[in-house]
Write an enzyme that holds these catalytic residues in place. Structure first.
Site, PDB file in Angstrom:
ATOM      1  N   TRP A 424      38.519   5.775 -24.339  1.00 44.46           N
ATOM      2  CA  TRP A 424      37.721   4.552 -24.258  1.00 44.46           C
ATOM      3  C   TRP A 424      38.280   3.634 -23.168  1.00 44.46           C
ATOM      4  O   TRP A 424      37.546   3.140 -22.309  1.00 44.46           O
ATOM      5  CB  TRP A 424      37.722   3.818 -25.603  1.00 44.46           C
ATOM      6  CG  TRP A 424      36.860   2.589 -25.621  1.00 44.46           C
ATOM      7  CD1 TRP A 424      35.572   2.490 -26.039  1.00 44.46           C
ATOM      8  CD2 TRP A 424      37.234   1.267 -25.194  1.00 44.46           C
ATOM      9  NE1 TRP A 424      35.104   1.198 -25.902  1.00 44.46           N
ATOM     10  CE2 TRP A 424      36.108   0.421 -25.379  1.00 44.46           C
ATOM     11  CE3 TRP A 424      38.401   0.708 -24.667  1.00 44.46           C
ATOM     12  CZ2 TRP A 424      36.113  -0.936 -25.054  1.00 44.46           C
ATOM     13  CZ3 TRP A 424      38.414  -0.638 -24.344  1.00 44.46           C
ATOM     14  CH2 TRP A 424      37.284  -1.446 -24.536  1.00 44.46           C
ATOM     15  N   TYR A 428      36.513   2.601 -19.595  1.00 44.72           N
ATOM     16  CA  TYR A 428      36.223   1.185 -19.344  1.00 44.72           C
ATOM     17  C   TYR A 428      36.822   0.747 -18.009  1.00 44.72           C
ATOM     18  O   TYR A 428      36.187   0.046 -17.218  1.00 44.72           O
ATOM     19  CB  TYR A 428      36.777   0.343 -20.482  1.00 44.72           C
ATOM     20  CG  TYR A 428      36.380  -1.115 -20.447  1.00 44.72           C
ATOM     21  CD1 TYR A 428      35.095  -1.513 -20.792  1.00 44.72           C
ATOM     22  CD2 TYR A 428      37.294  -2.096 -20.069  1.00 44.72           C
ATOM     23  CE1 TYR A 428      34.723  -2.845 -20.775  1.00 44.72           C
ATOM     24  CE2 TYR A 428      36.930  -3.435 -20.037  1.00 44.72           C
ATOM     25  CZ  TYR A 428      35.649  -3.802 -20.395  1.00 44.72           C
ATOM     26  OH  TYR A 428      35.291  -5.131 -20.364  1.00 44.72           O
ATOM     27  N   ASP A 444      32.278   4.137 -28.191  1.00 44.99           N
ATOM     28  CA  ASP A 444      32.248   2.677 -28.283  1.00 44.99           C
ATOM     29  C   ASP A 444      31.351   2.226 -29.432  1.00 44.99           C
ATOM     30  O   ASP A 444      30.242   2.744 -29.631  1.00 44.99           O
ATOM     31  CB  ASP A 444      31.744   2.099 -26.968  1.00 44.99           C
ATOM     32  CG  ASP A 444      31.713   0.587 -26.976  1.00 44.99           C
ATOM     33  OD1 ASP A 444      32.795  -0.016 -26.932  1.00 44.99           O
ATOM     34  OD2 ASP A 444      30.600   0.025 -27.055  1.00 44.99           O
TER      35      ASP A 444
END
Length: 487
Positions: A424, A428, A444
């Site tokens: 994640w 990002y 997410d």
């Protein structure tokens, strides 16, 4: 329109139609006049036999063409291709736009890319028709023109703010590129000029390809604003501090019709070019929204969202190290919780600005400062403190570099190898720092809720399967899923 083949007849069709969507993607050199234009130039259409096509203004200038005084082709938004490309050419173009050639020369650019100067030059010439020096020169000339025509900065200061090493070089380049002198550019009609506002501030217009969901951009950034570093002003502008190569600064960004108004207050005018480019990346101003709509607008899952808000952008960042730290702070906590944690770091370790502007009082603490700091008072679990120390240590030692020229695949692998950094966080960072338009976060929570609100399975496996249809713009699809939750 994902990249432009300049040998394709589409380019000529765009010239005949005066299609503004091709502006910035391609430049048209007219051999009968010695001038290069945008495809949408309002002047009389030249003969096809007299037109040459280029992917950069630098390539047109290198072939001896001068910029058109009517359509100002050098003032178009940049090509979205340089964000999309993850290869050597894309990395080089992003670094040159950030001013690396002005600061470190071509040898410094080559070192950052990990190749020889000769190889970098050859690859750029093959891909865009100009080498790094020519591309940087074209960028400096455009910076100079904007400053001369839209501000009252003294001409000598303009030369160095634009990135020139001497006034003589500045005068010669302006004369060659624009067929006029700096003083004649400065004497442009007053209707095109806006003087400096307040002592030490500089106001510029940042162009973009419409449409632009400026309200959504400002809302995204404002929701995540860290006290002391970022704020929302009364005039709906997003304001933040900047850490730049020669000093610090503060910028206020306010979307307007056809441009974003940027008010800069810089310690050193030499940082203006880098500040402008980083703000363009922050707001994704070089994107081509029509390409995104063409790719996603008919999708059965996100198509309705894309058609309803065609100007949605993927917010970037002005400081890769800062964003990476904040991404770790945001693991498994709410946006408000991550902002609170970031505020604590700024209060304890941020660098005070020499000239605070309202609520903007500090720059975010550097990776080197955080790597040496005692994490006991940060108010977060041991695992996250360990992840932060590992990340900031790697950044401070130069083992990982998060800038415009970072290799996306290698950097992602290096980040993933750090303790406490998962997929994640890596995705990002790839989306907002490495400017990957195809990054996606299937695990997410916002993606899950966004898909479920649309009536689809939001599990990570199902989200990953659905997102395959959104390539190469999964980052934009993600923004649409998040935005509907905010609404």
């Amino acid at each position: 329109m994902q990249g432009v083949d300049v040998t394709d007849d589409r380019c000529w069709n765009a010239v005949e139609a005066g299609d503004p969507r091709f502006d910035g993607w391609v430049f048209c050199g007219v051999t009968s006049t010695g001038i290069y234009c945008r495809p949408s130039c309002p002047a009389r259409t030249p003969k096809r036999a007299n037109v040459r096509f280029y992917t950069t203004a630098a390539a047109a200038q290198a072939d001896g063409f001068r910029a058109c005084k009517r359509c100002r082709p050098d003032a178009t938004p940049g090509s979205p291709e340089w964000d999309a490309r993850a290869d050597l050419v894309g990395r080089a173009m992003r670094l040159i736009a950030d001013g690396v050639v002005e600061r470190d020369g071509v040898p410094g650019l080559a070192r950052r890319l990990g190749y020889t100067e000769r190889h970098v030059h050859r690859r750029l010439v093959d891909a865009v028709g100009a080498g790094p020096l020519a591309i940087a020169r074209a960028q400096r000339s455009q910076n100079a023109r904007v400053l001369l025509e839209t501000t009252d900065v003294p001409i000598i200061d303009v030369a160095f703010a634009a990135g020139f090493s001497s006034v003589r070089q500045f005068n010669a380049t302006v004369q060659e590129v624009f067929a006029t002198t700096p003083r004649e550019l400065r004497s442009a009609p007053r209707s095109r000029r806006r003087p400096r506002q307040n002592e030490g501030s500089l106001v510029l217009r940042l162009p973009y390809r419409g449409p632009l969901d400026g309200e959504g951009l400002i809302a995204f950034l404002g929701l995540r604003a860290v006290p002391g570093v970022e704020a929302l002003a009364e005039d709906c502008a997003y304001v933040r501090s900047l850490r730049l190569p020669h000093g610090t600064g503060v910028v206020a960004l306010r979307p307007a019709d056809g441009h974003v108004q940027a008010r800069f207050r810089l310690d050193d005018l030499r940082d203006l070019g880098a500040a402008v480019q980083r703000c363009r990346m922050l707001l994704d101003l070089d994107a081509d929204p029509q390409s995104v709509v063409d790719a996603l607008g008919r999708d059965p899952v996100v198509g309705s969202l894309v058609r309803a808000a065609p100007g949605r952008r993927v917010p970037g960042h002005v400081d890769g190290d800062e964003l990476a730290v904040r991404a770790v702070l945001g693991q498994q906590v709410s946006v408000a919780g991550a902002t609170t944690l970031a505020g604590r770091l700024v209060h304890a370790h941020g660098t005070p600005l020499k000239r605070p502007v309202g609520d903007i009082t500090h720059t975010f603490p550097s990776a080197a400062v955080l790597a040496d700091a005692d994490p006991e008072g940060w108010g977060m679990p041991h695992a996250r403190r360990r992840a932060l120390k590992g990340l900031t240590g790697a950044l401070a030692r130069g083992e990982i570099t998060l800038d415009a020229g970072a290799d996306r695949a290698q950097t992602s692998a290096d980040l993933l190898a750090l303790p406490g950094i998962g997929p994640w966080t890596v995705s990002y960072i790839a989306m907002r720092v490495l400017r990957d338009p195809d990054a996606f976060l299937p695990s997410d929570l916002g993606v899950r809720h966004g898909l479920e609100r649309l009536g689809y399975d939001g599990s990570p496996a199902a989200a990953a399967r659905a997102a395959e249809a959104w390539r190469p713009y999964r980052s934009y699809a993600l923004q649409h899923l998040w935005a509907q939750l905010g609404a």
